[in-house]
Scaffold this motif. Sequence first.
Motif, short mmCIF file in Angstrom:
data_model
loop_
_atom_site.label_atom_id
_atom_site.label_comp_id
_atom_site.label_asym_id
_atom_site.label_seq_id
_atom_site.Cartn_x
_atom_site.Cartn_y
_atom_site.Cartn_z
N LEU A 108 0.82 -1.21 0.00
CA LEU A 108 0.00 0.00 0.00
C LEU A 108 0.85 1.26 0.00
O LEU A 108 0.33 2.36 0.21
CB LEU A 108 -0.92 0.01 1.24
CG LEU A 108 -1.88 -1.17 1.36
CD1 LEU A 108 -2.61 -1.12 2.70
CD2 LEU A 108 -2.88 -1.19 0.21
N ALA A 132 -7.22 -0.81 6.05
CA ALA A 132 -6.40 -2.01 5.91
C ALA A 132 -5.29 -2.05 6.95
O ALA A 132 -5.01 -3.11 7.54
CB ALA A 132 -5.81 -2.09 4.50
N GLU A 184 -0.31 4.14 -2.40
CA GLU A 184 -1.51 4.86 -1.94
C GLU A 184 -1.20 5.69 -0.70
O GLU A 184 -1.67 6.82 -0.55
CB GLU A 184 -2.63 3.86 -1.63
CG GLU A 184 -3.21 3.16 -2.85
CD GLU A 184 -2.35 2.00 -3.33
OE1 GLU A 184 -2.70 1.39 -4.34
OE2 GLU A 184 -1.31 1.69 -2.68
N ALA A 195 -7.89 -3.31 1.62
CA ALA A 195 -7.98 -1.88 1.29
C ALA A 195 -9.08 -1.60 0.28
O ALA A 195 -9.67 -0.50 0.28
CB ALA A 195 -6.63 -1.39 0.75
N GLU A 196 -9.40 -2.56 -0.56
CA GLU A 196 -10.44 -2.37 -1.57
C GLU A 196 -11.83 -2.30 -0.96
O GLU A 196 -12.73 -1.69 -1.54
CB GLU A 196 -10.39 -3.51 -2.59
CG GLU A 196 -9.14 -3.49 -3.47
CD GLU A 196 -9.11 -4.64 -4.45
OE1 GLU A 196 -10.05 -5.47 -4.40
OE2 GLU A 196 -8.16 -4.73 -5.26
N SER A 209 -1.44 9.80 -0.29
CA SER A 209 -2.33 10.38 0.71
C SER A 209 -1.59 11.28 1.70
O SER A 209 -2.09 12.34 2.08
CB SER A 209 -3.04 9.26 1.48
OG SER A 209 -3.88 9.79 2.48
N GLN A 240 -10.01 2.86 2.92
CA GLN A 240 -9.06 2.14 2.05
C GLN A 240 -7.78 1.78 2.81
O GLN A 240 -7.79 0.93 3.68
CB GLN A 240 -8.80 2.96 0.79
CG GLN A 240 -10.08 3.15 -0.03
CD GLN A 240 -9.87 3.99 -1.25
OE1 GLN A 240 -9.17 4.99 -1.23
NE2 GLN A 240 -10.48 3.59 -2.35
N TRP A 241 -6.62 2.43 2.50
CA TRP A 241 -5.37 2.01 3.16
C TRP A 241 -5.45 2.20 4.67
O TRP A 241 -4.84 1.42 5.42
CB TRP A 241 -4.17 2.76 2.58
CG TRP A 241 -4.08 4.23 2.91
CD1 TRP A 241 -4.48 5.27 2.14
CD2 TRP A 241 -3.54 4.81 4.11
NE1 TRP A 241 -4.24 6.46 2.77
CE2 TRP A 241 -3.66 6.22 3.97
CE3 TRP A 241 -2.98 4.29 5.27
CZ2 TRP A 241 -3.25 7.10 4.97
CZ3 TRP A 241 -2.55 5.16 6.27
CH2 TRP A 241 -2.69 6.55 6.11
N ARG A 242 -6.21 3.19 5.11
CA ARG A 242 -6.33 3.43 6.55
C ARG A 242 -7.04 2.25 7.23
O ARG A 242 -6.63 1.79 8.30
CB ARG A 242 -7.08 4.73 6.82
CG ARG A 242 -6.36 5.97 6.30
CD ARG A 242 -7.15 7.23 6.57
NE ARG A 242 -6.58 8.39 5.90
CZ ARG A 242 -5.63 9.16 6.42
NH1 ARG A 242 -5.15 8.90 7.62
NH2 ARG A 242 -5.17 10.21 5.73
#
Length: 404
Positions: free
Chosen positions: A39, A174, A42, A164-165, A46, A170-172
Amino acid sequence: MSTHRDARPGPPFPAVLIVIGVALISINLRPGATSIGPLLEELSASLSLTPTLAGVLTALPGFAFALAGGVAVALARRVGLSKGITLGVAALVITLLLRVLTDSALVFIVLTSVGLAGMGLGNVLVPAWIKAHSRDGGVRLMTIYGMGLTIGGSMGPLLAAPVAEVAPGQWRGALGLWGLVALLALVPWLVISAKDRVHRRAGSELSGRMLHSPTALALTVLFGMQSMNAYVQFGWLPQIYRDAGLSATSAGAYTSIVTGLGVLGGLMMPTVIDRGRGLHVWMIAFGVLAAGGYLGLLVAPAVLPWLWAMLLGVSGFAFPTAIALITARSRDPRVTAQLSGFVQPVGYLLAGMGPLAVGALHAATGGWTVVLSLLALSGLGITLAGLRVAKPVFVDDEMAARIT
């Protein structure tokens, strides 16, 4: 036949609590670090991470583990093994949950560093805790611990993108997931810490004499060489495959073979060590297989890519072997703590330096020839150090001999 059986009285809490505590903490000592890689793009977008800060972030685990490991024994001398581990888990939970709430790159890196330090405390203190609370010398619990490390390390990158999807943020979401998983580990360790009134300490009057133990020095080399190889493989093996013309999906699949075989190694090697048979043969095999895997990647990376991954994966059994030998080559839990605090910081320092050196060499040479040739030579170091620690010698005895 086992070379050592521990006859000390049992711990003041149920065996099921011990198993749950060891299993949960072992699973949580890697994902907070290994889940970042997939990740990183991404996360960088961010948080506006510069390439330099992104590089720092990827190198943090090895260096943070080394630094925290260096102070772990001193901390455990003051508060005890159980409380030291609990403090590490608490730091891990808090920082993994807080770091996904920030929009500052600097704050994210600082919180990640503290969380990694919490993992580093666990890396060093859990083997000593297992030694202090086991009647069989730690064979069964070290099997659980070694498997948990590998499973947790593999789950981090495996689940990062899929979660994340679908996760909020999302990445947060995950990355924050692993803070919740770590919270599960904190519960049994709070109970264990409260019940462990014996206040088992780390360290002893032999402190500072690990340099006098040939076994400790050889184990440090073995752990360091294998850790360096492992982190290089985590960070660069997919790119080596992709540069050979394989797709990103295939590169990820072959890399997962390497990590997946580590679970089998974690299951097997503590028992192999306990029985004391054929360990010298294993040490030779670890080095030969490492050299063979890297040379295969050098000569024909896309011809038999699965074979090179399998060779490196089986060579990676050296990692659970080194972890298990920390308890197997020491009698007194205090010596186990010192040995763990001596071996692991150096090992993880090499682990942090390895990927950086590989990146620099690759950039300087424009290819993988020099890198893979040097990595193949590391197999010799693994075998030579491994043959020394294969001898059923206790670090306690070597240190005592120097004193007398």
